[in-house]
Motif scaffolding. Sequence first.
Motif, PDB file in Angstrom:
ATOM      1  N   ARG A 104       0.539  -0.981   0.047  1.00  0.00           N
ATOM      2  CA  ARG A 104       0.271  -0.113   0.233  1.00  0.00           C
ATOM      3  C   ARG A 104       1.024   1.105  -0.324  1.00  0.00           C
ATOM      4  NH1 ARG A 104      -5.122  -1.346   4.265  1.00  0.00           N
ATOM      5  NH2 ARG A 104      -5.564  -2.986   2.832  1.00  0.00           N
ATOM      6  N   MET A 109       2.285   0.048  -9.129  1.00  0.00           N
ATOM      7  CA  MET A 109       2.475  -0.937  -9.970  1.00  0.00           C
ATOM      8  C   MET A 109       1.721  -0.348 -11.665  1.00  0.00           C
ATOM      9  SD  MET A 109       2.700  -5.002  -9.391  1.00  0.00           S
ATOM     10  CE  MET A 109       3.267  -5.728 -10.868  1.00  0.00           C
ATOM     11  N   PHE A 111       1.031  -1.793 -15.281  1.00  0.00           N
ATOM     12  CA  PHE A 111       0.523  -3.095 -16.122  1.00  0.00           C
ATOM     13  C   PHE A 111       0.546  -2.754 -17.757  1.00  0.00           C
ATOM     14  CE2 PHE A 111      -1.127  -3.431 -11.615  1.00  0.00           C
ATOM     15  CZ  PHE A 111      -0.690  -4.487 -11.009  1.00  0.00           C
ATOM     16  N   LYS A 113      -1.332  -4.253 -19.456  1.00  0.00           N
ATOM     17  CA  LYS A 113      -3.042  -4.530 -20.277  1.00  0.00           C
ATOM     18  C   LYS A 113      -3.366  -3.705 -19.447  1.00  0.00           C
ATOM     19  CE  LYS A 113      -2.887  -9.539 -21.951  1.00  0.00           C
ATOM     20  NZ  LYS A 113      -3.343 -10.512 -21.522  1.00  0.00           N
ATOM     21  N   ALA A 115      -4.545  -2.821 -16.929  1.00  0.00           N
ATOM     22  CA  ALA A 115      -5.419  -3.351 -15.834  1.00  0.00           C
ATOM     23  C   ALA A 115      -6.514  -1.975 -14.985  1.00  0.00           C
ATOM     24  CB  ALA A 115      -4.577  -4.430 -14.819  1.00  0.00           C
ATOM     25  N   ILE A 116      -6.799  -1.483 -16.009  1.00  0.00           N
ATOM     26  CA  ILE A 116      -7.886  -0.302 -15.078  1.00  0.00           C
ATOM     27  C   ILE A 116      -9.320  -1.249 -15.308  1.00  0.00           C
ATOM     28  CG2 ILE A 116      -9.096   1.422 -16.233  1.00  0.00           C
ATOM     29  CD1 ILE A 116      -5.746   1.822 -15.368  1.00  0.00           C
ATOM     30  N   PHE A 117      -9.761  -1.094 -13.868  1.00  0.00           N
ATOM     31  CA  PHE A 117     -11.014  -0.896 -13.646  1.00  0.00           C
ATOM     32  C   PHE A 117     -12.052  -0.453 -14.842  1.00  0.00           C
ATOM     33  CE2 PHE A 117      -8.701  -1.197  -9.262  1.00  0.00           C
ATOM     34  CZ  PHE A 117      -8.168  -2.764  -9.127  1.00  0.00           C
ATOM     35  N   PRO A 118     -12.926  -1.167 -15.031  1.00  0.00           N
ATOM     36  CA  PRO A 118     -13.789  -0.751 -16.262  1.00  0.00           C
ATOM     37  C   PRO A 118     -15.107  -0.442 -15.682  1.00  0.00           C
ATOM     38  CG  PRO A 118     -14.029  -3.580 -16.755  1.00  0.00           C
ATOM     39  CD  PRO A 118     -12.255  -2.693 -15.672  1.00  0.00           C
ATOM     40  N   HIS A 119     -15.065  -0.763 -14.054  1.00  0.00           N
ATOM     41  CA  HIS A 119     -16.280  -0.048 -13.444  1.00  0.00           C
ATOM     42  C   HIS A 119     -16.049   0.671 -12.705  1.00  0.00           C
ATOM     43  CE1 HIS A 119     -14.244  -2.720 -10.688  1.00  0.00           C
ATOM     44  NE2 HIS A 119     -15.114  -2.069  -9.243  1.00  0.00           N
ATOM     45  N   ARG A 120     -14.811   1.435 -12.559  1.00  0.00           N
ATOM     46  CA  ARG A 120     -14.762   3.140 -12.051  1.00  0.00           C
ATOM     47  C   ARG A 120     -14.372   3.880 -12.808  1.00  0.00           C
ATOM     48  NH1 ARG A 120     -12.285   2.764  -6.513  1.00  0.00           N
ATOM     49  NH2 ARG A 120     -13.006   1.324  -5.660  1.00  0.00           N
ATOM     50  N   TYR A 128      -7.961   4.124  -6.448  1.00  0.00           N
ATOM     51  CA  TYR A 128      -8.787   2.712  -5.594  1.00  0.00           C
ATOM     52  C   TYR A 128      -7.386   2.571  -4.425  1.00  0.00           C
ATOM     53  CZ  TYR A 128      -8.843  -1.592  -5.126  1.00  0.00           C
ATOM     54  OH  TYR A 128      -8.840  -3.610  -4.826  1.00  0.00           O
ATOM     55  N   GLU A 131      -8.031   4.544  -1.855  1.00  0.00           N
ATOM     56  CA  GLU A 131      -9.444   4.446  -0.455  1.00  0.00           C
ATOM     57  C   GLU A 131      -9.114   3.067   0.254  1.00  0.00           C
ATOM     58  OE1 GLU A 131     -12.240   3.779  -4.026  1.00  0.00           O
ATOM     59  OE2 GLU A 131     -12.678   2.149  -3.008  1.00  0.00           O
ATOM     60  N   ILE A 132      -8.223   1.812  -0.497  1.00  0.00           N
ATOM     61  CA  ILE A 132      -8.181   0.523   0.382  1.00  0.00           C
ATOM     62  C   ILE A 132      -7.924   0.986   1.202  1.00  0.00           C
ATOM     63  CG2 ILE A 132      -8.338  -1.249  -1.346  1.00  0.00           C
ATOM     64  CD1 ILE A 132      -5.618  -1.108  -1.882  1.00  0.00           C
ATOM     65  N   ARG A 176      -2.921   5.980 -11.375  1.00  0.00           N
ATOM     66  CA  ARG A 176      -2.910   5.383 -10.144  1.00  0.00           C
ATOM     67  C   ARG A 176      -2.382   4.795  -9.155  1.00  0.00           C
ATOM     68  NH1 ARG A 176      -6.125  -0.054 -11.805  1.00  0.00           N
ATOM     69  NH2 ARG A 176      -3.799  -0.638 -12.581  1.00  0.00           N
ATOM     70  N   ALA A 177      -0.633   4.372 -10.260  1.00  0.00           N
ATOM     71  CA  ALA A 177       0.231   4.402  -9.678  1.00  0.00           C
ATOM     72  C   ALA A 177       1.163   5.361  -8.167  1.00  0.00           C
ATOM     73  CB  ALA A 177       0.705   4.057 -10.037  1.00  0.00           C
TER      74      ALA A 177
ATOM     75  N   LEU B 194      -6.767  -7.386 -12.897  1.00  0.00           N
ATOM     76  CA  LEU B 194      -7.484  -7.084 -12.396  1.00  0.00           C
ATOM     77  C   LEU B 194      -7.129  -7.306 -11.485  1.00  0.00           C
ATOM     78  CD1 LEU B 194     -11.015  -6.082 -14.505  1.00  0.00           C
ATOM     79  CD2 LEU B 194      -8.668  -4.641 -14.564  1.00  0.00           C
ATOM     80  N   PHE B 201      -1.781  -2.728  -5.321  1.00  0.00           N
ATOM     81  CA  PHE B 201      -2.130  -1.966  -4.501  1.00  0.00           C
ATOM     82  C   PHE B 201      -2.163  -2.726  -2.735  1.00  0.00           C
ATOM     83  CE2 PHE B 201      -2.387  -0.411  -8.050  1.00  0.00           C
ATOM     84  CZ  PHE B 201      -1.802   0.515  -8.191  1.00  0.00           C
ATOM     85  N   GLN B 207     -12.021  -6.616   0.288  1.00  0.00           N
ATOM     86  CA  GLN B 207     -12.065  -5.202   0.109  1.00  0.00           C
ATOM     87  C   GLN B 207     -11.870  -6.028  -2.054  1.00  0.00           C
ATOM     88  OE1 GLN B 207      -8.398  -3.427   1.068  1.00  0.00           O
ATOM     89  NE2 GLN B 207      -9.707  -2.439   2.568  1.00  0.00           N
TER      90      GLN B 207
END
Lengths: 395, 289
Positions: A104, A109, A111, A113, A115-120, A128, A131-132, A176-177, B194, B201, B207
């Motif tokens: 954290r 990181m 990537f 491909k 690796a972006i979250f499509p639902h956000r 992200y 948030e965690i 994001r990183a 994903l 992270f 989570q």
Amino acid sequence: MVKIKVENLVKIFGDNYKKAKEMFDKGIPKEEILKKTGHTVGVGGVSFKVYEGETLVVMGLSGSGKSTLLRLINRLIEPTSGRIYVDGDDITGMSQKSLLNLRRKKFGMVFQKFAIFPHRTVIQNVEYGLEIQGILPEQRRKKSEEALELVGLKEWGDKYPKHLSGGMQQRVGLARALAIDPDILLMDEAFSALDPLIRREMQDELIDIQSRMKKTIIFITHDLDEAIKLGDRIILMKDGVVVQEGTSEEILTNPSDEYVEKFIEHVDMSKVLTAQAIMKSAETVGFLKDGPRTILRKIQEAGISSIFVVDNQHKIQGIVEAEDAASIIKKGEKDIKSIISRNIKTISPEMPLNDLLPMMVDTKYPVAVVNDEKRLLGVIVRGSIIAGLAKRGVE
Amino acid sequence: MQDLLKGEWNNKMPIPKIPIGNIIEAGIEWLTKNFAGLTRAISQFTASIIDAFIDILMFFPPWIIIIVTTFIAWYITKKIKIAFLTILGLLLIWNLDLWDATIITLSLVLFSTVIAVIIGIPIGIFAALNNRARGIIMPILDFMQTMPAFVYLIPAIPFFGLGVVSATFATVIFAIPPAIRLTALGIRQVAPELIEASDAFGSTRMQKLIKVQLPLSYQTIMAGVNQTIMLSLSMVVIAAMIGAKGLGGEVWKAIQRFRPGMGFEAGLGVVIIAIILDRITQGVRSRRT
């Protein structure tokens, strides 16, 4: 200062790796281990150091274990044996809880491909990591907006990733990183999926960001040009082991074995270089309204033998040779239109060098580099090709 | 041949019969004897909830329910056609004197679905995340789905007695497999990169589940819920055989009295409810994209 130290790191894939590990320790080659036990040696005893603030590029062909190596460093893949020290702490024995905390706070990181979250949304993606960690909404929004601004996507926060191009998606990945303000950036072939133009842009941007942020970066790539461009130091991997380590210059001038040599050979400079990269800017040009004396003067001052002529919109018209200009001066003519030779070659700035070379052989004039509207951008003479290649070689 | 048609079987194996049936019966007897208190409590509790469900829906006059349902259908699907279909279908049901039966059926179906989803989704999540659990759960689901649904009614009766609770029990068992199966499928279909990003992270397992896996499998899970509803609805006629009333009860009455017209009307009611529920749940499914 050493940021990350990796000691004799080994990864053997498979559920029952103990026997394979025994064989590996005895020095049995990995092909034989695979044949006898069915287990793959992904990384076979790798040691190196990464210094704070440097960009270390790990290069190798696919299957060389470079991506596995990267994932061992933040333990997305559990090492079979060996030690990894981050800021002096051994993380291989770390509890799951401290490992989460380490990921954290210290690792960002990126990537291959994306690796972006499509639902956000874009901003939610960037948030992200914060948030965690349980950072309060206003605070994480602020940090994420800063990170988005850094990658030039400030206006795109509320869009969903599917509305973004590949290059933009990877910018989100980078933001994001960066949002968690990590010490270390792990970049797994981060630009490999992008088309060449965008890729170069992203490389430049990373260099720019790095010059300001001074992160420790481990960058994985299979592309030597990218490695040379980004890496302070380069590690070359083959079959799970390091075959050479050094600065790009050391590797280029002194390849340690055949494999490295082949790698370098594959980089065909004439393919990599484009007309734009080696052209000289056309500082001296003649205009249609110029008289022969002006033209001759310009030619002599620049120390050349001919000059490109453009109209008042800078569109190419042709070329005038010094001799012709001199001869009409003698005749007393004032207009140069009669001596403009239209027998010239024009090319686009994107033309690769290996297409350009044959053209240079059968023309006595320099080649004009023009854009779509025929405006003169630059000039290529034979000398500039050699200069371009040579410069590339020593870089 | 004659004997066979009368149901008298001739081909007996010379080895004594394995007492599978006896074992099951002994087991059920043991369960009913030792857990009678528990099953009765469950039975009463469930019955009172379903009754409350029915009472609430019966409290409102049909036209209010029709308007509200139509609005919901329109709001979720945003399609005038479906709103139109809903209003016409429900008016027809009212007109055919099937309103009360429909309310009972609807309450039963919705209650069974809620129970199936509450139990099914966590089991599905568990099956998705644990390979060994999946190895055990999936064959059980195959078994549950291929066993004829009538068979579930027989043990339900000693547990819960004749009536609506036994019907719910059998319906939940019959309708739960798609909820489990599609939840597990949806979670396992989330792109591995994903999951890796989420891990990189520093997400905890919870989570990762809540912020990444469940939202990304939402559509597949909703497809499972849709199928669960459809299967519950298909159980209503069978459930009527053990005393559950409603549209299934009407069909059952028509069979006993040989009244094809009456049977057709009640069957039509089931079809209308099925279409409305299907369109609404499909709408919920595709809404979030």
